[in-house]
Scaffold this active site. Sequence first.
Site, short mmCIF file in Angstrom:
data_model
loop_
_atom_site.label_atom_id
_atom_site.label_comp_id
_atom_site.label_asym_id
_atom_site.label_seq_id
_atom_site.Cartn_x
_atom_site.Cartn_y
_atom_site.Cartn_z
N ALA A 64 10.18 19.29 15.29
CA ALA A 64 10.87 18.32 16.15
C ALA A 64 9.97 17.70 17.21
O ALA A 64 10.21 16.59 17.67
CB ALA A 64 12.06 19.00 16.83
N GLY A 108 6.78 16.92 16.73
CA GLY A 108 5.72 16.12 16.12
C GLY A 108 6.07 14.65 16.07
O GLY A 108 7.21 14.25 16.37
N ARG A 109 5.10 13.83 15.67
CA ARG A 109 5.32 12.39 15.61
C ARG A 109 6.52 12.03 14.75
O ARG A 109 7.42 11.30 15.16
CB ARG A 109 4.07 11.68 15.06
CG ARG A 109 2.87 11.67 15.99
CD ARG A 109 1.73 10.89 15.34
NE ARG A 109 0.57 10.76 16.22
CZ ARG A 109 -0.44 11.60 16.23
NH1 ARG A 109 -0.43 12.66 15.41
NH2 ARG A 109 -1.47 11.43 17.06
N ARG A 168 7.60 24.83 16.52
CA ARG A 168 6.83 26.07 16.66
C ARG A 168 6.38 26.31 18.10
O ARG A 168 6.16 27.45 18.48
CB ARG A 168 5.63 26.05 15.72
CG ARG A 168 6.05 26.17 14.27
CD ARG A 168 4.89 26.41 13.33
NE ARG A 168 5.35 26.56 11.96
CZ ARG A 168 5.75 27.69 11.42
NH1 ARG A 168 5.77 28.79 12.15
NH2 ARG A 168 6.16 27.73 10.16
N THR A 201 5.86 16.09 4.16
CA THR A 201 4.55 16.69 4.43
C THR A 201 3.61 16.43 3.26
O THR A 201 4.03 16.48 2.10
CB THR A 201 4.70 18.20 4.66
OG1 THR A 201 5.58 18.42 5.76
CG2 THR A 201 3.36 18.85 4.94
N ALA A 209 5.25 11.23 -0.67
CA ALA A 209 4.13 11.03 0.24
C ALA A 209 4.42 9.92 1.24
O ALA A 209 3.78 9.84 2.29
CB ALA A 209 2.87 10.69 -0.55
N PHE A 265 7.86 7.26 2.64
CA PHE A 265 9.27 6.89 2.54
C PHE A 265 9.52 5.42 2.89
O PHE A 265 10.66 5.04 3.16
CB PHE A 265 10.11 7.79 3.46
CG PHE A 265 10.26 9.19 2.93
CD1 PHE A 265 11.29 9.52 2.07
CD2 PHE A 265 9.35 10.18 3.28
CE1 PHE A 265 11.43 10.80 1.56
CE2 PHE A 265 9.48 11.47 2.79
CZ PHE A 265 10.51 11.79 1.93
N HIS A 306 -5.44 5.32 9.02
CA HIS A 306 -4.40 6.01 9.76
C HIS A 306 -4.90 6.39 11.16
O HIS A 306 -6.09 6.28 11.46
CB HIS A 306 -3.94 7.28 9.03
CG HIS A 306 -3.06 7.01 7.85
ND1 HIS A 306 -3.55 6.69 6.61
CD2 HIS A 306 -1.71 6.99 7.73
CE1 HIS A 306 -2.55 6.50 5.77
NE2 HIS A 306 -1.42 6.67 6.43
N LYS A 333 -4.49 12.21 12.10
CA LYS A 333 -4.10 12.59 10.73
C LYS A 333 -5.15 13.50 10.13
O LYS A 333 -6.36 13.22 10.18
CB LYS A 333 -3.92 11.34 9.86
CG LYS A 333 -3.37 11.66 8.48
CD LYS A 333 -2.93 10.41 7.75
CE LYS A 333 -2.39 10.72 6.37
NZ LYS A 333 -1.20 11.58 6.41
#
Length: 256
Positions: free
Chosen positions: A9, A11-12, A35, A91, A115, A117, A146, A150
């Site tokens: 939650a 994370g980007r 985490r 992921t 990979a 969406f 990117h 990344k």
Amino acid sequence: MTRLAVTGAGGRMGREVIEAAGKREDVDVVLAVNRSEMDSVAGVAVDDAADFPSLLTERDPDVVVDFTGPESSAEYVSACAEAGVAIVVGTTGFDEDGEATLDDASEQIPLLKAANFARGVAALRQAVREAVGALPGYDIELMETHHNGKRDAPSGTANSILDDIEDVRSELTHRTHGREGDQPREEGEIGVHARRAGDVTGEHEVLVAGNHELLSLTHRAESRGVFAEGALDAAVWIPDRETGRYDFFDVIDANQ
């Protein structure tokens, strides 16, 4: 209303998914985990990821959306398989063991892994397949860009595009990653270039060149929101599917 759980939650992409879900009427975030300790994201309380297996039973989500890292994702997938909860995995960077974990889980639950969406990327992949098939013998180079955080290179999307190209052009047998020194182009190669800089959301370009002409096919994501919306579309679609492994193309095909 689809009851949704979100991993990573903080994370980007985890944040993007939660924020996008808050603007939709067809999903409700009933569980978010991270985490590292944090209070909330977009008004949604965030729990400790260590409690994820028990929280799946307690909160009873219909589906989990996961954009974390390969090792974390494999753990979340296994927990979902144990609890009988469908999962959408965004992921990338899984090794063979990670992919095996996904395959094993898909024998127990509906699992959708993609990979990328973005619907535009799906269209790009279809266009690339048609283009490289229509231009036999032309050289092909792929470049992706990117943000500087990344980790996997090439990107998962780039690898999917490369798989598409190799599927259509079976004579292309190896990938050359970058070039340095005396390195002329070899027969049967696809040139691959990964760039990491700034806060670039994602850009993929395929060059097809030969016969004194060049065709460039490009997709550029202007916001991570496009990936979040696609993942949510997948999350709404998958809970009622039969056990098995699915792709984002299945969601697109079902909505056409």
